[in-house]
Design a protein around this motif. Sequence first.
Motif, PDB file in Angstrom:
ATOM      1  N   VAL A 233     -13.970  -8.481  22.043  1.00 53.39           N
ATOM      2  CA  VAL A 233     -15.452  -8.377  21.616  1.00 53.39           C
ATOM      3  C   VAL A 233     -15.920  -7.006  21.441  1.00 53.39           C
ATOM      4  O   VAL A 233     -16.782  -6.891  20.292  1.00 53.39           O
ATOM      5  N   GLU A 234     -15.694  -5.950  22.168  1.00 46.70           N
ATOM      6  CA  GLU A 234     -16.274  -4.683  22.022  1.00 46.70           C
ATOM      7  C   GLU A 234     -16.017  -3.947  20.913  1.00 46.70           C
ATOM      8  O   GLU A 234     -16.916  -3.531  20.148  1.00 46.70           O
ATOM      9  N   LEU A 235     -14.612  -4.054  20.277  1.00 43.68           N
ATOM     10  CA  LEU A 235     -14.090  -3.417  19.116  1.00 43.68           C
ATOM     11  C   LEU A 235     -14.852  -3.978  17.670  1.00 43.68           C
ATOM     12  O   LEU A 235     -15.397  -3.405  16.935  1.00 43.68           O
ATOM     13  N   THR A 236     -15.062  -5.724  17.916  1.00 41.14           N
ATOM     14  CA  THR A 236     -15.541  -6.185  16.818  1.00 41.14           C
ATOM     15  C   THR A 236     -17.161  -5.901  16.662  1.00 41.14           C
ATOM     16  O   THR A 236     -17.800  -5.661  15.481  1.00 41.14           O
ATOM     17  N   TYR A 237     -17.642  -5.803  17.781  1.00 40.29           N
ATOM     18  CA  TYR A 237     -19.196  -5.567  18.061  1.00 40.29           C
ATOM     19  C   TYR A 237     -19.628  -4.037  17.625  1.00 40.29           C
ATOM     20  O   TYR A 237     -20.478  -3.949  16.509  1.00 40.29           O
ATOM     21  N   TYR A 238     -18.908  -3.271  18.065  1.00 42.65           N
ATOM     22  CA  TYR A 238     -19.075  -1.805  17.736  1.00 42.65           C
ATOM     23  C   TYR A 238     -18.845  -1.473  16.067  1.00 42.65           C
ATOM     24  O   TYR A 238     -19.597  -0.829  15.548  1.00 42.65           O
ATOM     25  N   ALA A 239     -17.823  -1.858  15.833  1.00 44.41           N
ATOM     26  CA  ALA A 239     -17.288  -1.730  14.391  1.00 44.41           C
ATOM     27  C   ALA A 239     -18.399  -2.317  13.548  1.00 44.41           C
ATOM     28  O   ALA A 239     -18.842  -1.538  12.372  1.00 44.41           O
ATOM     29  N   TYR A 240     -18.866  -3.542  13.854  1.00 41.80           N
ATOM     30  CA  TYR A 240     -19.904  -4.242  12.792  1.00 41.80           C
ATOM     31  C   TYR A 240     -21.217  -3.480  12.893  1.00 41.80           C
ATOM     32  O   TYR A 240     -21.934  -3.014  11.673  1.00 41.80           O
ATOM     33  N   HIS A 241     -21.718  -2.786  13.991  1.00 42.44           N
ATOM     34  CA  HIS A 241     -22.884  -2.056  13.981  1.00 42.44           C
ATOM     35  C   HIS A 241     -22.747  -0.969  13.789  1.00 42.44           C
ATOM     36  O   HIS A 241     -23.678  -0.135  12.940  1.00 42.44           O
ATOM     37  N   VAL A 242     -21.488  -0.140  13.643  1.00 47.74           N
ATOM     38  CA  VAL A 242     -21.273   1.168  12.948  1.00 47.74           C
ATOM     39  C   VAL A 242     -21.451   1.020  11.129  1.00 47.74           C
ATOM     40  O   VAL A 242     -22.080   1.459  10.664  1.00 47.74           O
ATOM     41  N   MET A 243     -20.677  -0.148  10.789  1.00 45.66           N
ATOM     42  CA  MET A 243     -21.004  -0.310   9.517  1.00 45.66           C
ATOM     43  C   MET A 243     -22.335  -0.852   8.893  1.00 45.66           C
ATOM     44  O   MET A 243     -22.827  -0.093   7.965  1.00 45.66           O
TER      45      MET A 243
ATOM     46  N   LEU B  80     -32.221  21.202   1.938  1.00 39.68           N
ATOM     47  CA  LEU B  80     -32.218  20.142   3.143  1.00 39.68           C
ATOM     48  C   LEU B  80     -31.493  19.018   2.415  1.00 39.68           C
ATOM     49  O   LEU B  80     -30.523  18.404   2.964  1.00 39.68           O
ATOM     50  N   ALA B  81     -32.017  18.546   1.146  1.00 47.60           N
ATOM     51  CA  ALA B  81     -31.545  17.238   0.526  1.00 47.60           C
ATOM     52  C   ALA B  81     -30.232  17.526   0.098  1.00 47.60           C
ATOM     53  O   ALA B  81     -29.074  16.636   0.440  1.00 47.60           O
ATOM     54  N   LEU B  82     -29.774  18.648  -0.239  1.00 45.95           N
ATOM     55  CA  LEU B  82     -28.375  18.865  -0.923  1.00 45.95           C
ATOM     56  C   LEU B  82     -27.478  18.877   0.378  1.00 45.95           C
ATOM     57  O   LEU B  82     -26.325  18.433   0.481  1.00 45.95           O
ATOM     58  N   TRP B  83     -27.853  19.727   1.660  1.00 47.15           N
ATOM     59  CA  TRP B  83     -26.914  19.335   2.653  1.00 47.15           C
ATOM     60  C   TRP B  83     -26.905  18.076   3.229  1.00 47.15           C
ATOM     61  O   TRP B  83     -25.552  17.915   3.659  1.00 47.15           O
ATOM     62  N   ALA B  84     -27.869  17.191   2.926  1.00 50.98           N
ATOM     63  CA  ALA B  84     -27.535  15.924   3.621  1.00 50.98           C
ATOM     64  C   ALA B  84     -26.615  15.263   2.691  1.00 50.98           C
ATOM     65  O   ALA B  84     -25.638  14.583   3.263  1.00 50.98           O
ATOM     66  N   LEU B  85     -26.541  15.542   1.195  1.00 50.25           N
ATOM     67  CA  LEU B  85     -25.560  14.860   0.445  1.00 50.25           C
ATOM     68  C   LEU B  85     -24.270  15.606   0.581  1.00 50.25           C
ATOM     69  O   LEU B  85     -23.385  14.778   0.420  1.00 50.25           O
ATOM     70  N   LEU B  86     -24.376  16.601   0.998  1.00 56.81           N
ATOM     71  CA  LEU B  86     -22.618  17.294   1.278  1.00 56.81           C
ATOM     72  C   LEU B  86     -22.383  16.811   2.544  1.00 56.81           C
ATOM     73  O   LEU B  86     -20.993  16.262   2.697  1.00 56.81           O
ATOM     74  N   LEU B  87     -23.112  16.502   3.641  1.00 57.67           N
ATOM     75  CA  LEU B  87     -22.670  16.245   5.025  1.00 57.67           C
ATOM     76  C   LEU B  87     -22.338  14.703   4.991  1.00 57.67           C
ATOM     77  O   LEU B  87     -21.688  14.288   5.797  1.00 57.67           O
ATOM     78  N   ILE B  88     -22.929  13.901   4.142  1.00 55.31           N
ATOM     79  CA  ILE B  88     -22.594  12.490   4.378  1.00 55.31           C
ATOM     80  C   ILE B  88     -21.393  11.968   3.848  1.00 55.31           C
ATOM     81  O   ILE B  88     -20.886  10.879   4.060  1.00 55.31           O
ATOM     82  N   MET B  89     -20.741  12.916   2.948  1.00 58.24           N
ATOM     83  CA  MET B  89     -19.570  12.644   2.270  1.00 58.24           C
ATOM     84  C   MET B  89     -18.691  11.638   2.928  1.00 58.24           C
ATOM     85  O   MET B  89     -17.849  10.711   2.782  1.00 58.24           O
ATOM     86  N   PRO B  90     -18.040  12.149   4.259  1.00 55.14           N
ATOM     87  CA  PRO B  90     -17.189  11.408   5.295  1.00 55.14           C
ATOM     88  C   PRO B  90     -17.587   9.931   5.782  1.00 55.14           C
ATOM     89  O   PRO B  90     -16.671   9.077   5.906  1.00 55.14           O
ATOM     90  N   PHE B  91     -18.777   9.896   5.651  1.00 52.68           N
ATOM     91  CA  PHE B  91     -19.331   8.562   6.569  1.00 52.68           C
ATOM     92  C   PHE B  91     -19.173   7.325   5.538  1.00 52.68           C
ATOM     93  O   PHE B  91     -18.824   6.170   6.272  1.00 52.68           O
ATOM     94  N   PRO B  92     -19.066   7.039   4.320  1.00 56.09           N
ATOM     95  CA  PRO B  92     -18.602   5.976   3.552  1.00 56.09           C
ATOM     96  C   PRO B  92     -17.190   5.596   3.912  1.00 56.09           C
ATOM     97  O   PRO B  92     -16.877   4.205   4.105  1.00 56.09           O
ATOM     98  N   TYR B  93     -16.446   6.572   4.248  1.00 56.49           N
ATOM     99  CA  TYR B  93     -14.963   6.369   4.621  1.00 56.49           C
ATOM    100  C   TYR B  93     -15.121   5.492   6.011  1.00 56.49           C
ATOM    101  O   TYR B  93     -14.342   4.573   6.278  1.00 56.49           O
ATOM    102  N   ILE B  94     -15.831   6.127   6.966  1.00 53.74           N
ATOM    103  CA  ILE B  94     -16.142   5.356   8.320  1.00 53.74           C
ATOM    104  C   ILE B  94     -16.660   3.901   8.034  1.00 53.74           C
ATOM    105  O   ILE B  94     -16.202   3.206   8.756  1.00 53.74           O
ATOM    106  N   ALA B  95     -17.539   3.806   7.274  1.00 57.55           N
ATOM    107  CA  ALA B  95     -18.166   2.505   7.123  1.00 57.55           C
ATOM    108  C   ALA B  95     -17.224   1.558   6.489  1.00 57.55           C
ATOM    109  O   ALA B  95     -17.001   0.361   7.226  1.00 57.55           O
ATOM    110  N   SER B  96     -16.390   1.815   5.649  1.00 56.92           N
ATOM    111  CA  SER B  96     -15.396   0.907   5.096  1.00 56.92           C
ATOM    112  C   SER B  96     -14.296   0.758   5.944  1.00 56.92           C
ATOM    113  O   SER B  96     -13.855  -0.571   6.191  1.00 56.92           O
ATOM    114  N   GLU B  97     -13.733   1.532   6.772  1.00 57.27           N
ATOM    115  CA  GLU B  97     -12.862   1.274   7.768  1.00 57.27           C
ATOM    116  C   GLU B  97     -13.631   0.632   8.795  1.00 57.27           C
ATOM    117  O   GLU B  97     -12.788  -0.457   9.340  1.00 57.27           O
TER     118      GLU B  97
END
Lengths: 336, 453
Positions: free
Chosen positions: B316-326, B354-371
């Motif tokens: 349950v924990e893994l399914t719940y957290y992965a879903y909420h992270v996604m 500030l917006a450019l920094w946000a775009l730069l730093l967000i790069m890894p997160f779509p990978y995390i969401a997909s996984e």
Amino acid sequence: MTSLAAFCLIGGMLSVYTLLDGYDLGAAAISPFLTKTRAERSAVVESIGPFWSGNEVWLVAAGAALFALFPQAYAVSFSGFYLPFIVVLWLLMFRGIAIELREHLPGVIWMDFWDAAFSVSSALLILLFGVALGNLVRGLQLDANGYFLGTFSSLLNPYAAAVGVLAVVALAQHGLAYVAERVDGPLGERALRHVGRLWWLVFVAYLAVTAATVAERRSDLASSPLSIVASLAALGALGAVWWFAGRRRAAPAFLASASFLAGLLVAAAATMYPYLIRPYPGAAGGLTIFQASPPTATLALTLLISSVGLAAVIVYSAFVRRRMALKVTVHDDRSV
Amino acid sequence: MDVVLADRLQFAFTIMFHYLFPIGTMGIAPFIAWYNFRALTTGDRLCFQAARFWTKIFAVNFAIGVVTGIPMEFQFGTNWAAFSAKTGSVIGQPLMMEGVYAFFLESVFLGVLLYGRERVSPALYTASAIVVWLGAWLSGFFIVVVDAWMQHPVGYSIGPGGRIQLRDLAALVFSPFAAWQFAHVVTGAIVAGGFILAGVGAYYLLAKRDVEFGREFVRTGVLAALVSSALVIFPTGDRNSDNVTAYQPIKLAAMEGLFKSRHGAPLAIIGMPDVAGRTLIDPVFAPDLLSFLAYGNFRANVAGLTSYATALWPPVELTYYAYHVMVGLGTIFIAVAAGAAFLLWRRRLFATPLALWALLLIMPFPYIASEAGWVVAEVGRQPWIVYGLMKTQTAASPNVVTGETIFTLIGFVGMYFLLGVLFLFLTLREIGIGPADEPAPGGVPAAGLGAEA
């Protein structure tokens, strides 16, 4: 009938894999003995660079075809030879990244490292594939479900080792003929001369393995006349390799080498039929194509779909090869 | 350790590492095709260089994707022999079609893309870029067909010896479950691809180098990320949830952390599942919303975990957290992409660090969401390997022991660590060299075979 067609399809795919990726692996394995400079090694890599990945797909697709057509044989053989299979996977990975990553940095140490990884992993892959084929032809100790019972060291029997050696020298010759055909200038000419020298080793290995096969399988060879015919055809093709290499004609030598390999593979498949996994003489078990396959209707549909797809693959691969046919030249060594 | 657990750890590790690279190939391939197409039709120098730059990044990505993909195909046989023997005539089919119809296409024409710039005509070159894109997506489609069948088996019959046999190929390949799952996967990959483009562009703008490219990458990337991050949620994510609700209600309950069945079930925004206590700790609820999302009715009854035997619960924990992270990350993507698109429209984005920094730093997160999304799908499918038909516990190879699996797992970890380091090193190096013909000061010229120079 459909089972026989499925057997032929998988055998055909593995044979195409051997003819195509065989020259990648062979050229890589022989490269340290053929090339004199880093630029020449680059030319060898460049000659196979655009094609190796497409060539390797024949192995992946053949694996998937075995999965779809003979799931029982796929499951039993892959898990039965767990560690050798995983080692093959690791070597395939090393070989692949060596080709792809070597060109990304101009550094000398970087290139030398990947060249060594490329040659060593390719040579080991050929040896392992050869040993595997030798064991499949010879037969394996199996339990009632077809799982492998023997030990790791029993796989390294003298017969399988001899087939492994034949595979190494035959594919090295194949790779040399490919380099001779694809690369202009002194490197191509030297490769062709090396074909003539290596030929004697291939010839001796062929004779030894043929004699050993007759000795191992004398009781049932007579029942597969195709294996005798194919083996003799292979001998004829080997003679043609010698003839064309001696006359400095690279393209026909390469085709003759491909025919030699094809003859050997047909002979091997004919001695195995109707087994996918053959029991060692006297031992029980084994999986034949009739036991291991799904029902005919599914099988026929799968065969149709894959045959159509593979026909398309052959057409567009040939088209791409024709368009990419520019010969490779050796660049001088100024950059490194 | 139980051998099935060791096999699962190995599969989880090798598939999750492998999947990082298909995200890149599926996400970047359309942009390479697009830049090549524009370079061909307009003769624009910038597009030509952009296509060449992204092809180099793609090449490293593809190489590591290919070499880590081969073990996936063969692990079914090595580690999951019982599963393969029982289901091979069904799932072998799409895997074979992947090889024959997609992987060949991708590999053969990638050879043209990497080595053919000076050997083939510009039109054939651009066509190859488009074919590589189609091959990458088609490859993904057939793999998703395999997974969708494991989630929701269709088109099969049970044959002699309990073997599962294919009865209807069309039902398998055109399963609606697979279609929506693939749409979700591919839009997720474009979210990643869009943010990679925007992030690399933002880096060039912040570093005040290759500014023309920076603007182009940020513009294209932000628009792609905005459209795809909306599509990830609606309709593709929504339809996937509908399928889970209809076919896998236990997974739904685990995803949402809903232990007790109720009418007007609330949606947990945050909260920590306490499985032993059968409750969510410190939850923040949106009242009645889960009932509405699942059944389109605020008072509908949603079945909780306790209405099913615990033996049928996924972890349950893994399914719940992965879903909420996604889901949480998906919401952030829309916010960032919409904010950036607004600034772009107001012509202020390129001058807003500030917006450019946000775009730069967000790069890894779509990978995390997909996984995380795949963790929901696969961990949430447990204890089944084929939903309702075969338990994971009965699927492993009968003659492979724990020690062998752990040994090879350690080998894969070592090998993949090396591959990961090489990937980051070579990709960051290509970004450092940059897309221009003349490398930026301090950059190193690319190693050249004739074809690449």
